[in-house]
Design a protein around this motif. Structure first.
Motif, PDB file in Angstrom:
ATOM      1  N   LYS A 106     -11.771 -20.947  64.539  1.00 48.13           N
ATOM      2  CA  LYS A 106     -12.756 -19.699  63.485  1.00 48.13           C
ATOM      3  C   LYS A 106     -12.947 -18.132  64.307  1.00 48.13           C
ATOM      4  CE  LYS A 106     -14.060 -24.157  61.845  1.00 48.13           C
ATOM      5  NZ  LYS A 106     -15.565 -24.583  61.894  1.00 48.13           N
ATOM      6  N   GLY A 137     -14.632 -25.721  57.556  1.00 48.11           N
ATOM      7  CA  GLY A 137     -15.252 -26.543  56.762  1.00 48.11           C
ATOM      8  C   GLY A 137     -16.570 -26.990  57.916  1.00 48.11           C
ATOM      9  N   PRO A 138     -17.928 -26.995  57.109  1.00 48.17           N
ATOM     10  CA  PRO A 138     -18.978 -27.669  58.163  1.00 48.17           C
ATOM     11  C   PRO A 138     -18.462 -28.523  58.894  1.00 48.17           C
ATOM     12  CG  PRO A 138     -19.461 -28.386  55.704  1.00 48.17           C
ATOM     13  CD  PRO A 138     -17.979 -27.905  55.994  1.00 48.17           C
ATOM     14  N   SER A 139     -18.485 -29.031  60.165  1.00 51.80           N
ATOM     15  CA  SER A 139     -17.996 -30.160  61.081  1.00 51.80           C
ATOM     16  C   SER A 139     -17.927 -29.925  62.348  1.00 51.80           C
ATOM     17  CB  SER A 139     -16.195 -29.601  60.505  1.00 51.80           C
ATOM     18  OG  SER A 139     -15.804 -28.689  60.528  1.00 51.80           O
ATOM     19  N   HIS A 140     -18.991 -29.847  63.619  1.00 48.56           N
ATOM     20  CA  HIS A 140     -19.666 -30.166  64.435  1.00 48.56           C
ATOM     21  C   HIS A 140     -18.279 -31.117  64.968  1.00 48.56           C
ATOM     22  CE1 HIS A 140     -21.963 -26.789  64.397  1.00 48.56           C
ATOM     23  NE2 HIS A 140     -22.374 -27.219  63.072  1.00 48.56           N
ATOM     24  N   LYS A 192     -18.517 -16.603  59.249  1.00 41.05           N
ATOM     25  CA  LYS A 192     -19.957 -17.514  59.112  1.00 41.05           C
ATOM     26  C   LYS A 192     -20.455 -17.396  60.610  1.00 41.05           C
ATOM     27  CE  LYS A 192     -18.576 -21.376  60.808  1.00 41.05           C
ATOM     28  NZ  LYS A 192     -18.726 -21.745  62.619  1.00 41.05           N
ATOM     29  N   ASN A 193     -19.338 -16.942  61.815  1.00 41.29           N
ATOM     30  CA  ASN A 193     -20.377 -17.209  62.829  1.00 41.29           C
ATOM     31  C   ASN A 193     -21.211 -15.845  63.067  1.00 41.29           C
ATOM     32  OD1 ASN A 193     -19.206 -19.507  64.275  1.00 41.29           O
ATOM     33  ND2 ASN A 193     -17.415 -18.732  64.387  1.00 41.29           N
ATOM     34  N   ASP A 245     -19.810 -23.589  55.925  1.00 40.77           N
ATOM     35  CA  ASP A 245     -20.058 -23.674  56.667  1.00 40.77           C
ATOM     36  C   ASP A 245     -20.937 -23.135  58.118  1.00 40.77           C
ATOM     37  OD1 ASP A 245     -19.162 -24.462  59.511  1.00 40.77           O
ATOM     38  OD2 ASP A 245     -16.683 -23.556  59.197  1.00 40.77           O
ATOM     39  N   VAL A 248     -24.260 -25.566  57.806  1.00 44.80           N
ATOM     40  CA  VAL A 248     -24.359 -25.531  58.858  1.00 44.80           C
ATOM     41  C   VAL A 248     -24.055 -25.128  60.993  1.00 44.80           C
ATOM     42  CG1 VAL A 248     -21.945 -26.564  60.238  1.00 44.80           C
ATOM     43  CG2 VAL A 248     -23.439 -28.110  60.059  1.00 44.80           C
ATOM     44  N   THR A 249     -23.804 -23.928  60.565  1.00 44.52           N
ATOM     45  CA  THR A 249     -24.015 -23.156  62.230  1.00 44.52           C
ATOM     46  C   THR A 249     -24.801 -22.871  61.855  1.00 44.52           C
ATOM     47  OG1 THR A 249     -21.031 -23.180  61.056  1.00 44.52           O
ATOM     48  CG2 THR A 249     -22.075 -22.028  63.496  1.00 44.52           C
ATOM     49  N   HIS A 254     -26.359 -27.916  67.756  1.00 44.50           N
ATOM     50  CA  HIS A 254     -24.859 -28.459  67.865  1.00 44.50           C
ATOM     51  C   HIS A 254     -24.401 -27.080  68.093  1.00 44.50           C
ATOM     52  CE1 HIS A 254     -25.261 -32.738  67.911  1.00 44.50           C
ATOM     53  NE2 HIS A 254     -25.302 -32.493  66.179  1.00 44.50           N
ATOM     54  N   SER A 255     -24.392 -26.229  67.704  1.00 47.25           N
ATOM     55  CA  SER A 255     -23.052 -24.765  67.195  1.00 47.25           C
ATOM     56  C   SER A 255     -23.264 -24.036  68.929  1.00 47.25           C
ATOM     57  CB  SER A 255     -24.127 -23.695  65.790  1.00 47.25           C
ATOM     58  OG  SER A 255     -23.244 -22.273  65.969  1.00 47.25           O
ATOM     59  N   ARG A 256     -22.302 -23.608  69.078  1.00 48.70           N
ATOM     60  CA  ARG A 256     -22.462 -22.518  70.843  1.00 48.70           C
ATOM     61  C   ARG A 256     -22.759 -21.180  69.694  1.00 48.70           C
ATOM     62  NH1 ARG A 256     -17.513 -24.871  71.133  1.00 48.70           N
ATOM     63  NH2 ARG A 256     -16.870 -24.641  69.246  1.00 48.70           N
ATOM     64  N   ASN A 257     -22.524 -20.797  68.620  1.00 45.00           N
ATOM     65  CA  ASN A 257     -22.918 -19.261  68.358  1.00 45.00           C
ATOM     66  C   ASN A 257     -24.394 -19.101  67.746  1.00 45.00           C
ATOM     67  OD1 ASN A 257     -20.326 -17.849  67.626  1.00 45.00           O
ATOM     68  ND2 ASN A 257     -19.905 -19.616  66.658  1.00 45.00           N
TER      69      ASN A 257
HETATM   70  O1  LIG Z   1     -17.442 -24.456  63.342  1.00 47.45           O
HETATM   71  C1  LIG Z   1     -18.014 -25.006  63.630  1.00 47.45           C
HETATM   72  C2  LIG Z   1     -19.062 -25.989  62.766  1.00 47.45           C
HETATM   73  O2  LIG Z   1     -18.299 -25.922  61.241  1.00 47.45           O
HETATM   74  C3  LIG Z   1     -18.686 -25.188  64.787  1.00 47.45           C
HETATM   75  O3  LIG Z   1     -19.497 -23.756  65.027  1.00 47.45           O
HETATM   76  P1  LIG Z   1     -19.877 -23.417  66.801  1.00 47.45           P
HETATM   77  O4  LIG Z   1     -18.958 -22.606  67.325  1.00 47.45           O
HETATM   78  O5  LIG Z   1     -20.963 -22.880  66.571  1.00 47.45           O
HETATM   79  O6  LIG Z   1     -20.105 -24.735  67.218  1.00 47.45           O
END
Ligand SMILES: O=C(CO)COP(=O)(O)O
Ligand SMILES: NC(=O)C1=CN([C@@H]2O[C@H](COP(=O)(O)OP(=O)(O)OC[C@H]3O[C@@H](n4cnc5c(N)ncnc54)[C@H](O)[C@@H]3O)[C@@H](O)[C@H]2O)C=CC1
Length: 346
Positions: A106, A137-140, A192-193, A245, A248-249, A254-257
């Protein structure tokens, strides 16, 4: 069952390998780190990228790319966007058969500002693939690896190829939709990031849910604005790879961003934040790309511009929020109305 090669053994590559192994496929996972391949084969873990997860023993990891892709029908690429061109260049040297290529990254390539599938088409000769598919899609990865319910979308130019990839991945916990809008699906996942960095910054500053809802909603408006100007279908942004997405982000720890943004909002310098993360934070480079693309396309992206200034021009996050809040008064649905008008006149 098919031999599937997954290239990239970070969080997402490993989680997708697990889904494919659950579906009974013969999964070969490539990592450029020899010691990681050794850990996956010996202990069936990937502690750095997917903590406390036991991997199916059927996943075989290997450091040698040629062995991993040999006789595979599908190749799934899941490396950070900045490494994609280099990995594709290696792939074309060792690929001897026609495959279906899927990518699940992404981002937008730094410097060229190209989508990942565009980079792949430039690097890999077309006689080596049936089509290029994006999975987004929304998927950690953390939740997918626990087999928690997750929905994603796959998109490619040829619908029948997207459907083949849908069949490859779909199971009771991992529901896969198809979409014909490759541009919208790729751009939604990348852009979205940027907004997730903003949501993290907002939380780090101590702002509340009102601010985050505003960022998500107005963020979506500017993603749709840029995406549509680049050829996406505006409706795609109201789907899983758009608003799904984005939610969720922007809302998950969990999201690194989000986590990187949160630290920035608390006053930590960008270099320290990225070093401590140890995993890819795609939004940082994508902010630079989107900032430039918005200028090239003549599209207004005030949130992205603000985040660009925080990341690269040492702007104070509170000042940026203040500027966003005091912009010229607007009609909320101005963008949507314009986009719909343009579509009607097409
Ligand atoms: O794209 C993601 C979830 O759908 C993961 O997002 P991060 O890269 O911010 O962890
Ligand atoms: N982690 C997640 O939950 C999700 C991630 N993604 C996307 O997937 C992509 C990969 O992300 P993650 O797996 O999370 O990243 P990660 O940081 O967990 O792992 C990246 C992997 O790529 C490898 N790598 C880095 N440079 C390389 C190079 N030049 N050659 C070969 N391998 C290289 C690293 O060694 C590591 O194994 C990103 O674009 C991300 O946005 C998409 C959906 C979910």
């Amino acid at each position: 069952m098919e031999k599937v090669a997954v290239l990239g053994a970070g969080s997402w590559g490993t989680a997708l390998a697990l889904v494919l192994a659950d579906n009974g496929h013969n999964v070969h996972l490539w990592t450029h780190r020899e010691n990681l391949a050794e850990e996956i084969n010996r202990a069936h873990t990937n502690e750095k990228y997917l903590k406390d997860v036991k991997l199916p023993t059927s996943i075989q990891a290997n450091h040698d790319l040629k062995t991993v892709v040999e006789d595979a029908g599908h190749v799934v690429l899941v490396v950070p966007t900045k490494a994609m061109r280099e990995v594709c260049a290696q792939l074309k040297q060792v690929l001897n058969q026609k495959v279906i290529i899927t990518h699940a990254s992404k981002g937008i390539e730094p410097g060229t500002y190209k989508r990942v599938s565009e980079v792949m088409r430039e690097e890999i000769p077309s006689n080596l693939y049936e089509d290029i598919v994006v999975l987004s899609g929304p998927s950690h990865a953390e939740e997918v690896s626990l087999r928690q319910p997750t929905t994603v979308t796959v998109s490619s130019e040829k619908l029948e190829v997207a459907e083949e990839v849908q069949d490859l991945f779909i199971n009771r916990q991992f529901r896969v939709y198809t979409s014909p809008d490759l541009v919208g699906v790729e751009l939604g996942g990348a852009l979205k990031n940027i907004i997730a960095l903003g949501a993290g910054i907002s939380d780090g500053l101590g702002y509340g849910d009102n601010a985050k809802a505003a960022l998500i909603t107005r963020g979506l408006a500017e993603i749709a604005r840029l995406g549509t100007s680049m050829g996406a279908n505006p409706l795609t942004f109201s789907g899983l790879t758009g608003i799904g997405d984005l939610i969720v982000t922007c809302t998950s720890s969990h999201s690194r961003n989000w986590r990187a943004g949160n630290k920035l909002g608390k006053g930590h310098p960008l270099e320290d934040v990225l070093e401590q993360m140890g995993m890819v934070v795609e939004g940082v480079r994508t902010t630079k790309a989107a900032f430039q693309l918005a200028q090239d396309q003549g599209v207004e992206m005030p949130i992205t511009s603000g985040i660009y200034r925080i990341l690269f021009e040492a702007a104070e996050p509170r000042d940026v929020v203040d500027e966003l809040m005091t912009r010229i008064r607007r009609h909320e649905m101005e963008d949507l109305t314009n986009i719909l008008d343009e579509k009607m006149n097409d």
